[in-house]
Design a protein around this motif. Structure first.
Motif, PDB file in Angstrom:
ATOM      1  N   ALA A 148       0.805  -1.218   0.000  1.00  0.00           N
ATOM      2  CA  ALA A 148       0.000   0.000   0.000  1.00  0.00           C
ATOM      3  C   ALA A 148       0.836   1.265   0.000  1.00  0.00           C
ATOM      4  N   ALA A 149       2.138   1.157   0.256  1.00  0.00           N
ATOM      5  CA  ALA A 149       3.017   2.331   0.206  1.00  0.00           C
ATOM      6  C   ALA A 149       3.647   2.520  -1.163  1.00  0.00           C
ATOM      7  N   ASP A 150       3.303   1.659  -2.118  1.00  0.00           N
ATOM      8  CA  ASP A 150       3.831   1.746  -3.474  1.00  0.00           C
ATOM      9  C   ASP A 150       2.682   2.076  -4.424  1.00  0.00           C
ATOM     10  N   PRO A 151       2.514   3.366  -4.789  1.00  0.00           N
ATOM     11  CA  PRO A 151       1.380   3.754  -5.629  1.00  0.00           C
ATOM     12  C   PRO A 151       1.311   2.985  -6.944  1.00  0.00           C
ATOM     13  N   THR A 152       2.467   2.619  -7.488  1.00  0.00           N
ATOM     14  CA  THR A 152       2.474   1.890  -8.764  1.00  0.00           C
ATOM     15  C   THR A 152       1.809   0.526  -8.611  1.00  0.00           C
ATOM     16  N   GLU A 153       2.165  -0.187  -7.536  1.00  0.00           N
ATOM     17  CA  GLU A 153       1.567  -1.512  -7.308  1.00  0.00           C
ATOM     18  C   GLU A 153       0.083  -1.391  -7.008  1.00  0.00           C
ATOM     19  N   VAL A 154      -0.281  -0.382  -6.211  1.00  0.00           N
ATOM     20  CA  VAL A 154      -1.686  -0.183  -5.872  1.00  0.00           C
ATOM     21  C   VAL A 154      -2.499   0.083  -7.140  1.00  0.00           C
ATOM     22  N   ALA A 179      -8.543   8.830  -9.065  1.00  0.00           N
ATOM     23  CA  ALA A 179      -8.113   7.835  -8.072  1.00  0.00           C
ATOM     24  C   ALA A 179      -7.714   8.472  -6.753  1.00  0.00           C
ATOM     25  N   HIS A 180      -6.924   9.543  -6.813  1.00  0.00           N
ATOM     26  CA  HIS A 180      -6.449  10.156  -5.563  1.00  0.00           C
ATOM     27  C   HIS A 180      -7.615  10.691  -4.742  1.00  0.00           C
ATOM     28  N   ASP A 181      -8.525  11.427  -5.386  1.00  0.00           N
ATOM     29  CA  ASP A 181      -9.660  11.988  -4.652  1.00  0.00           C
ATOM     30  C   ASP A 181     -10.567  10.889  -4.109  1.00  0.00           C
ATOM     31  N   LEU A 182     -10.761   9.823  -4.892  1.00  0.00           N
ATOM     32  CA  LEU A 182     -11.576   8.702  -4.415  1.00  0.00           C
ATOM     33  C   LEU A 182     -10.952   8.054  -3.194  1.00  0.00           C
ATOM     34  N   ALA A 183      -9.635   7.859  -3.242  1.00  0.00           N
ATOM     35  CA  ALA A 183      -8.949   7.230  -2.114  1.00  0.00           C
ATOM     36  C   ALA A 183      -9.047   8.093  -0.863  1.00  0.00           C
ATOM     37  N   VAL A 184      -8.795   9.385  -1.025  1.00  0.00           N
ATOM     38  CA  VAL A 184      -8.875  10.281   0.133  1.00  0.00           C
ATOM     39  C   VAL A 184     -10.272  10.247   0.732  1.00  0.00           C
ATOM     40  N   HIS A 185     -11.305  10.331  -0.128  1.00  0.00           N
ATOM     41  CA  HIS A 185     -12.677  10.355   0.384  1.00  0.00           C
ATOM     42  C   HIS A 185     -13.039   9.041   1.069  1.00  0.00           C
ATOM     43  N   ARG A 195      -8.788   5.190  19.717  1.00  0.00           N
ATOM     44  CA  ARG A 195      -9.404   6.088  18.740  1.00  0.00           C
ATOM     45  C   ARG A 195      -8.343   6.827  17.930  1.00  0.00           C
ATOM     46  N   GLU A 196      -7.305   7.280  18.599  1.00  0.00           N
ATOM     47  CA  GLU A 196      -6.247   8.001  17.893  1.00  0.00           C
ATOM     48  C   GLU A 196      -5.589   7.103  16.844  1.00  0.00           C
ATOM     49  N   ALA A 197      -5.286   5.873  17.214  1.00  0.00           N
ATOM     50  CA  ALA A 197      -4.611   4.965  16.284  1.00  0.00           C
ATOM     51  C   ALA A 197      -5.469   4.664  15.067  1.00  0.00           C
ATOM     52  N   LEU A 198      -6.774   4.484  15.268  1.00  0.00           N
ATOM     53  CA  LEU A 198      -7.656   4.128  14.155  1.00  0.00           C
ATOM     54  C   LEU A 198      -7.750   5.238  13.111  1.00  0.00           C
ATOM     55  N   ALA A 199      -7.428   6.452  13.484  1.00  0.00           N
ATOM     56  CA  ALA A 199      -7.414   7.546  12.505  1.00  0.00           C
ATOM     57  C   ALA A 199      -6.293   7.373  11.489  1.00  0.00           C
ATOM     58  N   TYR A 200      -5.333   6.482  11.773  1.00  0.00           N
ATOM     59  CA  TYR A 200      -4.177   6.252  10.898  1.00  0.00           C
ATOM     60  C   TYR A 200      -4.247   4.883  10.222  1.00  0.00           C
ATOM     61  N   THR A 201      -5.452   4.325  10.126  1.00  0.00           N
ATOM     62  CA  THR A 201      -5.642   2.983   9.575  1.00  0.00           C
ATOM     63  C   THR A 201      -4.998   2.809   8.202  1.00  0.00           C
ATOM     64  N   PHE A 202      -5.115   3.809   7.351  1.00  0.00           N
ATOM     65  CA  PHE A 202      -4.656   3.681   5.960  1.00  0.00           C
ATOM     66  C   PHE A 202      -3.395   4.486   5.663  1.00  0.00           C
ATOM     67  N   GLU A 203      -2.736   5.002   6.698  1.00  0.00           N
ATOM     68  CA  GLU A 203      -1.479   5.718   6.494  1.00  0.00           C
ATOM     69  C   GLU A 203      -0.334   4.713   6.362  1.00  0.00           C
ATOM     70  N   PHE A 211      -3.195   7.206   3.164  1.00  0.00           N
ATOM     71  CA  PHE A 211      -4.334   8.121   3.094  1.00  0.00           C
ATOM     72  C   PHE A 211      -5.037   8.160   4.441  1.00  0.00           C
ATOM     73  N   PRO A 212      -5.827   9.211   4.725  1.00  0.00           N
ATOM     74  CA  PRO A 212      -6.079  10.366   3.868  1.00  0.00           C
ATOM     75  C   PRO A 212      -5.139  11.542   4.115  1.00  0.00           C
ATOM     76  N   ALA A 213      -4.336  11.515   5.198  1.00  0.00           N
ATOM     77  CA  ALA A 213      -3.547  12.695   5.577  1.00  0.00           C
ATOM     78  C   ALA A 213      -2.086  12.612   5.159  1.00  0.00           C
ATOM     79  N   HIS A 214      -1.665  11.474   4.600  1.00  0.00           N
ATOM     80  CA  HIS A 214      -0.262  11.254   4.218  1.00  0.00           C
ATOM     81  C   HIS A 214       0.682  11.420   5.417  1.00  0.00           C
ATOM     82  N   ALA A 215       0.232  10.946   6.573  1.00  0.00           N
ATOM     83  CA  ALA A 215       1.102  10.955   7.765  1.00  0.00           C
ATOM     84  C   ALA A 215       2.237   9.964   7.545  1.00  0.00           C
ATOM     85  N   GLU A 216       3.373  10.219   8.164  1.00  0.00           N
ATOM     86  CA  GLU A 216       4.512   9.335   7.940  1.00  0.00           C
ATOM     87  C   GLU A 216       5.299   9.111   9.223  1.00  0.00           C
ATOM     88  N   GLY A 217       6.113   8.049   9.193  1.00  0.00           N
ATOM     89  CA  GLY A 217       7.052   7.759  10.266  1.00  0.00           C
ATOM     90  C   GLY A 217       6.380   7.645  11.619  1.00  0.00           C
TER      91      GLY A 217
END
Length: 518
Positions: free
Chosen positions: A90-96, A124-130, A153-161, A168-174
């Protein structure tokens, strides 16, 4: 309930439903929870991190029903595409994007394929963010109602980062991603890759994706211990092992806490399709009223209410391409629908506390003449509560808009129930009790006043919210209410501001909680 219900049993059952939503075998997410717990133990993490990781592993995709409709609108069978893309990097946009394009264009002509690829490249980007923002927002609303610690609750906000900021959706890192979620990112992927391919393939993925998809320190930890953990998984019964690891002190659900939890499950289930919004709540209320018309003891009424709240758990295994289909179902598609009471039964029977609901919950489509499903038994020979829920399910279903038809009027639905009773399809006493409880006879057990304008909404805003919750577009809402699309959009933005949400799914959940959708 004959046995008390532990919070871990309830949440583990929700995890089974998330397995369904991703096309995975039951207990896949439980296996991930075990891997996450063993990682925390090996890493000697702080107790609060270990506790958060346990719950997050079981609840990671609890918001998945919130955007199932949107995913299916673009891709068709949302369960199939989730299953196909579950193990990609999921961190490789090409594979996704490669996986997404392959799924969306399968079986299409060359011209259709080119058009789909163009559409995906543009949206794709807008769909993924939404969609990912929708899943996170719904998850937070549901988990908040279960009184979890703030760390969950805090951790679940980063489910897809992802570690490299490509999520997504905030592009949080590290390390901006909470440690508990970084553990679960790894444990979920390793469980799926190890199960679908091999432990060696999973360890290779951990090595390859370190410092890109996963926290490198956690990836190294998994590489060091993963083989022994996979060996341990093969010898472990996931349900029992997960319950044994429940953090202390163990919370028991009873009284109001139990009722709130069961309503959370009902809302999680009904969010899956815009045509299901509030269905389980309505069934629970009408079945309860009907049982009291029959003079059933309060213990039986309670069991019936709880069973009605969770009777459709198995619909999490039915794709929205079927649930939301505007045309008649094929035989194969209806086979998938018929499967859902059996899945409900499989899920509930794991917990001694929830298993008591099964004689009612898993038979809600059985009929007196044996024409129902999935067992095709004669419903009048079993629990009378099951007959009440069967008649309730028919009445509520008829009076609700479906993808392939408008709702029946209350009077026409009542006439249809009487016809089915006369033909021996529905049990007579249960059917008449449901009709009385629904206001089609005397004595009426209670009069429910619908709250006016919840959340400070105007009457028009309530109408708009009800349609938006059912998945109608701004233009479709405008057409229904004979207003301009600009006015409809203006209403939607005001509604979202007033009720404090940012996505359709969260608005639909709010509408269910406040009795706005029927």
């Amino acid at each position: 309930m004959d046995a008390p219900l532990r919070l871990a049993e309830f949440v583990a059952t929700l995890a089974l439903a998330q397995d369904n939503a991703f096309g995975q075998p039951l207990e896949s997410q439980l296996r991930s929870c075990l891997l996450a717990s063993w990682m925390c133990e090996a890493g000697e993490f702080a107790p609060e991190v270990c506790e958060d990781a346990y719950w997050v592993a079981l609840l990671r995709y609890v918001g998945c029903t919130g955007h199932a409709h949107e995913v299916a609108t673009v891709f068709g069978d949302e369960i199939a595409i989730r299953a196909q893309t579950l193990v990609h990097d999921a961190a490789d946009p090409t594979e996704v994007m490669g996986d997404v394009v392959a799924f969306a264009t399968a079986g299409r002509s060359e011209d259709e394929r080119d058009e789909i690829i163009r559409m995906l490249q543009e949206t794709a980007h807008d769909l993924a963010v939404h969609n990912f923002a929708s899943g996170c927002e719904v998850a937070d609303m549901l988990v908040q109602r279960l009184d979890f610690a703030p760390g969950v609750r805090e951790a679940l906000a980063y489910t897809f980062e992802r570690w490299n900021g490509k999520g997504f959706p905030a592009h949080a890192e590290g390390e901006a991603i909470p440690l508990a979620m970084r553990v679960v990112h790894l444990s979920h992927d390793m469980e799926a890759i190890g199960r679908l391919f091999s432990p060696d393939r999973a360890l290779d993925a951990a090595r390859d994706r370190r410092d890109r998809t996963y926290d490198p320190a956690l990836a190294d930890l998994f590489v060091a211990h993963g083989r022994s953990w996979f060996d341990r998984l093969r010898e472990t019964e996931p349900w029992d092992a997960v319950l044994a690891l429940e953090p202390e002190p163990r919370r028991m659900l009873d009284g109001d806490a139990l009722d709130r939890a069961m309503v959370v499950a009902a809302d999680f289930i009904d969010l899956k399709s815009p045509y299901m919004g509030g269905h389980s709540r309505r069934c629970a209320q009408l079945a309860t009223d009907a049982a009291r018309v029959l003079g059933q003891p309060e213990e039986a009424v309670t069991v019936l209410r709880q069973a009605a709240l969770v009777h459709d758990f198995g619909t999490t295994a039915v794709p929205n391409s079927i649930l939301d289909k505007p045309d008649p179902l094929t035989r194969a598609e209806f086979d998938r629908v018929e499967h859902h009471p059996m899945v409900t039964e499989q899920m509930l029977r794991r917990s001694p506390a929830l298993a008591v609901l099964n004689p009612v919950a898993s038979t809600h489509h059985e009929k007196c003449d044996g024409s129902g499903y999935h067992k095709r038994v004669r419903a009048d020979t079993g629990d009378p509560a099951a007959c009440v829920l069967t008649a309730t399910e028919v009445y509520v279903g008829l009076t609700t808009e479906r993808a392939d038809r408008p709702p029946f009027s209350d009077a026409h639905a009542a006439a249809e129930l009487r016809r089915l009773e006369a033909q021996g399809v529905l049990e007579p006493r249960a059917t008449r009790a449901v009709l009385v409880a629904a206001g089609h006879g005397e004595p009426a057990t209670r009069t429910r006043k619908r709250p006016e304008n919840p959340g400070g909404l105007s009457r028009r805003e309530v109408d708009v919210l009800g349609l938006a919750a059912r998945g109608l577009t701004t233009r479709e809402i405008a057409g229904r209410l004979v207003i301009s699309p600009k006015t409809a959009d203006h209403h939607i933005q005001h509604i979202y501001d007033k009720i404090g949400v940012s996505t359709r799914a969260a608005a639909a959940l709010w509408a269910m909680q406040h009795d706005v959708v029927r």
